[in-house]
Scaffold this motif. Structure first.
Motif, PDB file in Angstrom:
ATOM      1  N   GLU A  30     105.643 -15.496  22.040  1.00 38.71           N
ATOM      2  CA  GLU A  30     105.920 -15.674  20.616  1.00 38.71           C
ATOM      3  C   GLU A  30     105.097 -14.753  19.743  1.00 38.71           C
ATOM      4  OE1 GLU A  30     106.367 -19.626  19.187  1.00 38.71           O
ATOM      5  OE2 GLU A  30     106.668 -20.449  21.180  1.00 38.71           O
ATOM      6  N   GLY A  31     105.228 -13.457  19.999  1.00 37.64           N
ATOM      7  CA  GLY A  31     104.644 -12.469  19.108  1.00 37.64           C
ATOM      8  C   GLY A  31     103.142 -12.519  19.006  1.00 37.64           C
ATOM      9  N   ASN A  32     102.436 -12.789  20.120  1.00 38.13           N
ATOM     10  CA  ASN A  32     100.979 -12.799  20.138  1.00 38.13           C
ATOM     11  C   ASN A  32     100.365 -13.966  19.380  1.00 38.13           C
ATOM     12  OD1 ASN A  32     100.705 -10.570  21.750  1.00 38.13           O
ATOM     13  ND2 ASN A  32     100.530  -9.141  20.037  1.00 38.13           N
ATOM     14  N   ARG A  33     101.176 -14.944  18.994  1.00 35.13           N
ATOM     15  CA  ARG A  33     100.631 -16.060  18.220  1.00 35.13           C
ATOM     16  C   ARG A  33      99.982 -17.107  19.121  1.00 35.13           C
ATOM     17  NH1 ARG A  33     101.308 -17.623  12.998  1.00 35.13           N
ATOM     18  NH2 ARG A  33     101.074 -19.806  12.492  1.00 35.13           N
ATOM     19  N   PHE A  34     100.428 -17.170  20.349  1.00 29.05           N
ATOM     20  CA  PHE A  34      99.895 -18.176  21.262  1.00 29.05           C
ATOM     21  C   PHE A  34      99.385 -17.493  22.529  1.00 29.05           C
ATOM     22  CE2 PHE A  34     102.929 -20.420  18.604  1.00 29.05           C
ATOM     23  CZ  PHE A  34     102.197 -21.520  18.197  1.00 29.05           C
ATOM     24  N   GLU A  35      98.622 -18.248  23.318  1.00 28.62           N
ATOM     25  CA  GLU A  35      98.039 -17.718  24.538  1.00 28.62           C
ATOM     26  C   GLU A  35      99.119 -17.352  25.550  1.00 28.62           C
ATOM     27  OE1 GLU A  35      94.556 -19.075  27.697  1.00 28.62           O
ATOM     28  OE2 GLU A  35      95.798 -20.569  26.700  1.00 28.62           O
ATOM     29  N   ALA A  36      98.817 -16.347  26.375  1.00 29.53           N
ATOM     30  CA  ALA A  36      99.744 -15.957  27.431  1.00 29.53           C
ATOM     31  C   ALA A  36      99.945 -17.109  28.401  1.00 29.53           C
ATOM     32  CB  ALA A  36      99.201 -14.735  28.172  1.00 29.53           C
ATOM     33  N   THR A  37     101.140 -17.182  28.996  1.00 32.69           N
ATOM     34  CA  THR A  37     101.435 -18.224  29.978  1.00 32.69           C
ATOM     35  C   THR A  37     100.711 -17.914  31.286  1.00 32.69           C
ATOM     36  OG1 THR A  37     103.391 -17.058  30.785  1.00 32.69           O
ATOM     37  CG2 THR A  37     103.700 -18.583  28.935  1.00 32.69           C
ATOM     38  N   THR A 170      90.667 -16.284  17.387  1.00 31.78           N
ATOM     39  CA  THR A 170      91.360 -17.340  18.114  1.00 31.78           C
ATOM     40  C   THR A 170      90.964 -18.714  17.580  1.00 31.78           C
ATOM     41  OG1 THR A 170      91.376 -15.969  20.106  1.00 31.78           O
ATOM     42  CG2 THR A 170      91.821 -18.311  20.390  1.00 31.78           C
ATOM     43  N   MET A 171      91.950 -19.534  17.275  1.00 29.07           N
ATOM     44  CA  MET A 171      91.702 -20.882  16.767  1.00 29.07           C
ATOM     45  C   MET A 171      91.638 -21.829  17.958  1.00 29.07           C
ATOM     46  SD  MET A 171      94.409 -20.837  13.597  1.00 29.07           S
ATOM     47  CE  MET A 171      94.938 -19.228  12.997  1.00 29.07           C
ATOM     48  N   CYS A 172      90.423 -22.223  18.326  1.00 35.28           N
ATOM     49  CA  CYS A 172      90.249 -23.083  19.499  1.00 35.28           C
ATOM     50  C   CYS A 172      88.973 -23.909  19.337  1.00 35.28           C
ATOM     51  CB  CYS A 172      90.192 -22.253  20.779  1.00 35.28           C
ATOM     52  SG  CYS A 172      88.828 -21.065  20.842  1.00 35.28           S
ATOM     53  N   ARG A 173      88.880 -24.969  20.125  1.00 40.75           N
ATOM     54  CA  ARG A 173      87.717 -25.838  20.071  1.00 40.75           C
ATOM     55  C   ARG A 173      86.453 -25.126  20.536  1.00 40.75           C
ATOM     56  NH1 ARG A 173      87.640 -31.087  19.722  1.00 40.75           N
ATOM     57  NH2 ARG A 173      86.054 -31.225  21.354  1.00 40.75           N
ATOM     58  N   ALA A 174      86.578 -24.242  21.537  1.00 41.83           N
ATOM     59  CA  ALA A 174      85.396 -23.549  22.047  1.00 41.83           C
ATOM     60  C   ALA A 174      84.690 -22.767  20.951  1.00 41.83           C
ATOM     61  CB  ALA A 174      85.781 -22.612  23.195  1.00 41.83           C
ATOM     62  N   LYS A 175      85.457 -22.208  20.044  1.00 42.23           N
ATOM     63  CA  LYS A 175      84.883 -21.449  18.936  1.00 42.23           C
ATOM     64  C   LYS A 175      84.567 -22.326  17.721  1.00 42.23           C
ATOM     65  CE  LYS A 175      86.751 -16.901  20.096  1.00 42.23           C
ATOM     66  NZ  LYS A 175      85.462 -16.179  20.057  1.00 42.23           N
ATOM     67  N   MET A 201      95.276 -16.124  16.673  1.00 51.75           N
ATOM     68  CA  MET A 201      96.097 -16.787  17.685  1.00 51.75           C
ATOM     69  C   MET A 201      95.691 -18.245  17.811  1.00 51.75           C
ATOM     70  SD  MET A 201      96.514 -15.677  21.683  1.00 51.75           S
ATOM     71  CE  MET A 201      94.807 -16.102  22.065  1.00 51.75           C
ATOM     72  N   ARG A 202      96.657 -19.141  17.806  1.00 53.97           N
ATOM     73  CA  ARG A 202      96.382 -20.564  17.961  1.00 53.97           C
ATOM     74  C   ARG A 202      96.355 -20.924  19.430  1.00 53.97           C
ATOM     75  NH1 ARG A 202     100.404 -23.862  14.199  1.00 53.97           N
ATOM     76  NH2 ARG A 202      99.451 -25.565  15.402  1.00 53.97           N
ATOM     77  N   LEU A 203      95.332 -21.712  19.802  1.00 51.48           N
ATOM     78  CA  LEU A 203      95.178 -22.113  21.197  1.00 51.48           C
ATOM     79  C   LEU A 203      95.303 -23.630  21.299  1.00 51.48           C
ATOM     80  CD1 LEU A 203      94.791 -20.772  23.918  1.00 51.48           C
ATOM     81  CD2 LEU A 203      92.322 -20.974  23.630  1.00 51.48           C
ATOM     82  N   ASP A 204      94.188 -24.348  21.321  1.00 55.83           N
ATOM     83  CA  ASP A 204      94.234 -25.805  21.479  1.00 55.83           C
ATOM     84  C   ASP A 204      93.982 -26.502  20.140  1.00 55.83           C
ATOM     85  OD1 ASP A 204      91.636 -24.987  21.285  1.00 55.83           O
ATOM     86  OD2 ASP A 204      90.880 -26.164  22.961  1.00 55.83           O
ATOM     87  N   VAL A 205      94.746 -26.132  19.133  1.00 54.69           N
ATOM     88  CA  VAL A 205      94.538 -26.657  17.780  1.00 54.69           C
ATOM     89  C   VAL A 205      95.596 -27.708  17.470  1.00 54.69           C
ATOM     90  CG1 VAL A 205      94.418 -26.072  15.333  1.00 54.69           C
ATOM     91  CG2 VAL A 205      93.606 -24.445  17.049  1.00 54.69           C
ATOM     92  N   PRO A 206      95.207 -28.965  17.224  1.00 56.52           N
ATOM     93  CA  PRO A 206      96.190 -29.989  16.861  1.00 56.52           C
ATOM     94  C   PRO A 206      96.727 -29.751  15.456  1.00 56.52           C
ATOM     95  CG  PRO A 206      93.973 -30.878  16.682  1.00 56.52           C
ATOM     96  CD  PRO A 206      93.837 -29.512  17.294  1.00 56.52           C
TER      97      PRO A 206
END
Length: 337
Positions: A30-37, A170-175, A201-206
């Protein structure tokens, strides 16, 4: 490596005989918006190992430059690359753009054994000290900082009493993205005028965390990054993990923003000199920094910018390039002895 590769790869190509440049990236959805599968990651690892094997077998390089990862599948890939270099007696040059790997080396004897005897490039003297203390033997350890961007558009003052908080990456909890979201939400509920803009890029963001975001800019093209910083007053990176020397901290300082982050060995001197405000990865700590900026943004900025002026020459492109080139000129690899 991302933006680090954009800087260091052309420098190597200009000053060294580079026989191949092998991409480590996987295609993202999806256009670099989400993490690679996961399948995309596995395909990328297999392709990388094949290309490395082919290059080592057919071109016989004296050294293999590896921007080494710190955990998971990317670290496994890089360890296998190092094993391949050992088979053909090629010297591994491991460029560590983080600060977590020394701790993993300390606790993992097998990892120390595989990576022993490499030439290491690290972000800071603090990371170099931790690498030496890890028990992993090294052929050499050289400190090369990340370069600060040469020209970030100066910050444009916003409306009075409005604090413009930004997030880039990257939008994630680790950061600690969720921590910042909660701190912004608390600040708004307490009556602070806050505008929260995010890009990356959104990762594990609710979805609930994104509710406090006023502007979601998606993944920015590099050409649009200066415009982002021009409209940000404060940047906070409340990472839960140990960061390296994030480009976003350097960009924020170059743009004249108020900058805060959780301390890390990779950017120890930025905290020691007062360029970046230390915070904990808690809502209370981050909300406290936002309140300090709301009360006296210019005072926070002036203090940090005065400290940054003293360190900035060490992070200029010319200084970093000179140090990186000197490593390649001065290092004697196994086949040259």
């Amino acid at each position: 490596m991302g933006r680090a590769a954009d800087f260091f790869t052309p420098v190597m190509q200009a000053h060294c005989e580079v026989v191949a440049v092998i991409s480590l990236s996987a295609d993202r959805a999806e256009g670099n918006r989400f993490e690679a599968t996961l399948p995309a990651k596995l395909r990328a690892v297999a392709a990388t190992l094949w290309r490395c094997s082919y290059t080592l077998a057919t071109r016989s390089p004296r050294a293999m430059y590896v921007p080494i990862s710190q955990w998971g599948l990317p670290l496994l890939r890089d360890v296998l690359i190092v094993v391949l270099t050992r088979i053909v007696k090629c010297a591994p040059v491991l460029h560590l753009h983080g600060a977590q790997l020394p701790a993993r080396l300390s606790s993992n004897r097998a990892l120390r054994k595989v990576l022993a005897g490499g030439h290491w490039i690290v972000l800071s003297e603090a990371v170099a000290a931790e690498l030496h203390a890890s028990g992993c033997s090294t052929e050499s350890v050289t400190v090369v900082r990340n370069p600060a961007p040469p020209a970030v558009r100066p910050r444009v003052p916003g409306p009075p009493r409005l604090l413009r908080v930004g997030w880039l990456g990257t939008m994630c909890r680790a950061k600690g993205f969720d921590v910042l979201c909660d701190a912004v939400g608390r600040s708004k509920r307490r009556g602070m005028a806050v505008e929260f803009s995010v890009a990356g890029m959104r990762l594990d963001v609710p979805g609930s965390a994104m509710a406090v975001v006023d502007k979601d800019l998606g993944v920015l093209d590099p050409a649009d990054v200066p415009s982002f910083w021009a409209e940000v007053d404060a940047f906070v990176l409340p990472a839960r993990w140990v960061e390296g020397l994030p480009f976003v901290l350097l960009e924020g300082l170059q743009a004249g923003c108020a900058v805060a982050a959780t301390p890390s060995p990779g950017c120890a001197e930025l905290f020691a000199e007062g360029c970046v405000e230390p915070v904990e990865a808690t809502v209370d700590s981050v909300a406290g920094f936002l309140k300090a900026c709301g009360d006296d943004l210019e005072g926070v900025r002036r203090r940090q910018q005065k400290a940054w002026q003293g360190l900035r020459p060490l992070y200029e492109h010319s200084s970093v390039e000179k140090k990186f080139v000197r490593f390649w000129q001065d290092t004697v690899f196994g086949r040259d002895r």
